[in-house]
Design an enzyme around this catalytic site. Structure first.
Site, short mmCIF file in Angstrom:
data_model
loop_
_atom_site.label_atom_id
_atom_site.label_comp_id
_atom_site.label_asym_id
_atom_site.label_seq_id
_atom_site.Cartn_x
_atom_site.Cartn_y
_atom_site.Cartn_z
N HIS A 184 0.82 -1.21 0.00
CA HIS A 184 0.00 0.00 0.00
C HIS A 184 0.86 1.26 0.00
CE1 HIS A 184 -3.38 2.54 1.85
NE2 HIS A 184 -3.90 2.05 0.75
N LYS A 208 3.31 4.39 -1.19
CA LYS A 208 3.44 5.32 -2.31
C LYS A 208 4.76 6.05 -2.11
CE LYS A 208 -1.19 4.90 -1.56
NZ LYS A 208 -1.81 4.42 -0.31
N ASP A 226 17.23 10.34 -7.55
CA ASP A 226 18.67 10.58 -7.35
C ASP A 226 19.10 10.51 -5.88
OD1 ASP A 226 18.89 10.88 -10.06
OD2 ASP A 226 19.06 13.06 -10.03
N HIS A 255 -9.04 11.51 1.54
CA HIS A 255 -8.19 10.31 1.53
C HIS A 255 -6.92 10.51 2.35
CE1 HIS A 255 -5.62 7.19 -0.62
NE2 HIS A 255 -6.72 6.49 -0.35
N LYS A 260 -4.16 10.65 5.23
CA LYS A 260 -3.85 9.76 6.35
C LYS A 260 -2.85 10.49 7.24
CE LYS A 260 -4.11 6.72 2.49
NZ LYS A 260 -5.34 6.03 2.67
N ASP A 275 -0.63 17.91 19.66
CA ASP A 275 -0.13 19.03 20.47
C ASP A 275 0.74 20.01 19.69
OD1 ASP A 275 -1.48 17.90 22.52
OD2 ASP A 275 0.27 17.23 23.65
#
Length: 490
Positions: free
Chosen positions: A231, A233, A238, A408, A410, A415
């Site tokens: 899952h 991404k 470089d 979408h 996440k 604090d």
């Protein structure tokens, strides 16, 4: 007459035989589930599925229910960079024990550094510059710009890589860079990118791009591989610039979804030592899918001059590791909150530990706000998510429905000093079954910028009160209850 009687008796005997085999299989599989000594809630859920769904339940268990965390899904013995990581981890743990590591991090969150060093060998870095990218348009603009400037290599890893407009744009750019001698490597998840055309992949391979699917699965011949998905991404260019977050390669991240509307998401662009750690995560996955290593390491992990002072730990988690490291970091951060916790997640199906931690924080007077989409791309996940609202609202947690489209993102902010941005949802699948990666950030400026964006998103939300929620239709409550039974399995 005698033949008819014998035929009848044979049918009865065969019927008893099949019933006996079936009952033996059920009891045997239930015994296996119980013997695994996993979370009692998950155990009971699987036992119910196996008993209530004859044959289908057994098949589902062997396809989706196996616990491979302790069995190590692949060997990393061929990776030379493991010894390199081990050496630095030992040095950092020693420095941490002497209060020399992370001395600029707020004391409340310093223990998370040690936790991540121990549970996932997530090295601590301070020489970083972090840019927050909001939504697909901004994210792809920066990724395309970085790829265009690549001189040595481009490494990409995506759960979803589509052959639509943005996918084709990136594909053509990668082909151009490969033609100029830049090394291009791509990993795509075979289930997440199920509709990716083979001709699209073949065009890249013919151009000299190395492309591998992650844990290839051939339907309808289900194997255990279908349940463990990559899952992550990740983009690394470089070894100098890296990207991580919630954005996959698909047009809906730019244009929105026909049913869900505007697609809200959060991604990060990083420059600095944390990029080297993203590069290492990719290298481990590359070894998994190809059996190949990247050498020499200096080519792929170039040293940096001073680029910033943002403290970051890159944490990878999955069923191949001993600990649910991202979940443990979430738990630790939640329990250390003094003022507020802000969470945005598209799917909210936490395990008992996270659920208890959030409720305890709210009951202790911490301002806990959780943003979830008003609409979902999965009906059973949607109803399962809603099943948690009543007990959370009773504990004082503030829940918000994002109504502008589908959020979408996440992210978690605590604090104003600690934040997480990555690929992991606040659900059991991300904690236990998926290969995930998150950037844990110990920085006031970055965290507070994320919080400002969170408050801006609240303007497109509806606050759900306990009074309102208790008046929802009974049929909705029933749907939630049924979906909740399957939440440990989703």
């Amino acid at each position: 007459m005698m033949q008819n009687i014998l035929h009848y008796l044979l049918q009865i005997n065969l019927s008893y035989l099949f019933q006996g085999i079936y009952l033996f299989t059920i009891f045997f599989v239930v015994g296996l589930v119980i013997h695994e000594k996993r979370d009692p809630v998950k155990t009971i859920s699987w036992v119910l599925v196996i008993i209530l769904l004859p044959i289908v339940g057994v098949i589902f268990y062997f396809v989706f229910g196996q616990n491979y965390r302790k069995q190590k899904m692949f060997s990393r013995k061929g990776l030379k960079d493991i010894a390199f990581i081990d050496k630095i981890q030992e040095e950092q743990l020693l420095s941490f024990s002497k209060n020399k590591l992370g001395k600029h991090v707020r004391s409340d969150f310093r223990s998370i550094i040690g936790l991540l060093l121990n549970n996932s060998k997530s090295l601590y870095t301070e020489n970083n510059s972090v840019k927050i990218l909001n939504n697909g348009g901004e994210t792809f603009d920066h990724i395309v710009d970085a790829i265009s400037k690549a001189e040595v290599y481009i490494h990409l890893e995506y759960y979803i890589f589509s052959d639509d407009k943005i996918g084709t744009r990136i594909q053509q750019l990668l082909i151009e860079k490969a033609a100029k001698g830049v090394e291009v490597c791509l990993i795509y998840d075979d289930v997440g990118s199920w509709y990716l055309k083979s001709t699209f992949v073949q065009e890249m391979r013919q151009a000299g791009i190395q492309v591998y699917p992650f844990m290839e699965v051939s339907f309808p011949w289900f194997t255990r591989k279908v349940n463990f998905r990559n899952h992550r991404k990740i983009v690394v260019v470089d070894g100098k610039v890296g990207f991580v977050g919630g954005v996959n390669v698909a047009d809906r991240y730019i244009e929105g979804d026909p049913k869900l509307g505007f697609w809200r998401d959060t991604h990060l662009e990083m420059v600095g030592d944390a990029v080297r750690l993203l590069a290492l995560v990719f290298q481990m996955d590359w070894y998994f899918v190809s059996g190949k290593t990247f050498e020499p390491l200096d080519r792929y992990l170039p040293p940096f001059g001073k680029v910033g002072d943002t403290a970051v730990q890159i944490c990878s988690a999955g069923p191949d590791s001993d600990w649910a490291s991202i979940m443990q970091a979430y738990f630790s951060a939640i329990t250390k909150a003094k003022k507020h916790i802000y969470i945005s997640t598209p799917y909210f199906m936490p395990n008992e530990s996270i659920l208890t931690a959030i409720k305890t924080a709210a009951l202790s007077g911490v301002d806990v706000r959780i943003m979830i989409p008003h609409k979902s791309d999965s009906a059973i996940v949607y109803w399962s998510t809603l099943s948690y609202l009543a007990e959370m609202l009773e504990a004082g947690v503030k829940f918000y429905f994002y109504e502008k489209g589908f959020n979408h993102s996440k992210i978690m902010m605590v604090d104003g000093s600690f934040a997480s941005v990555g690929t992991a949802n606040l659900d059991i699948r991300s904690f236990e079954d998926n290969f995930e990666v998150s950037a844990f950030i110990y920085d006031d400026a970055v965290t507070q910028e994320l919080e400002r964006q969170f408050h801006a998103d609240l303007l497109n939300c509806r606050l759900i009160t306990l009074h309102y929620w208790e008046r929802r239709p009974f049929i909705n409550s029933l749907k939630e209850g049924v979906a909740r039974l399957f939440s440990p399995l989703l």
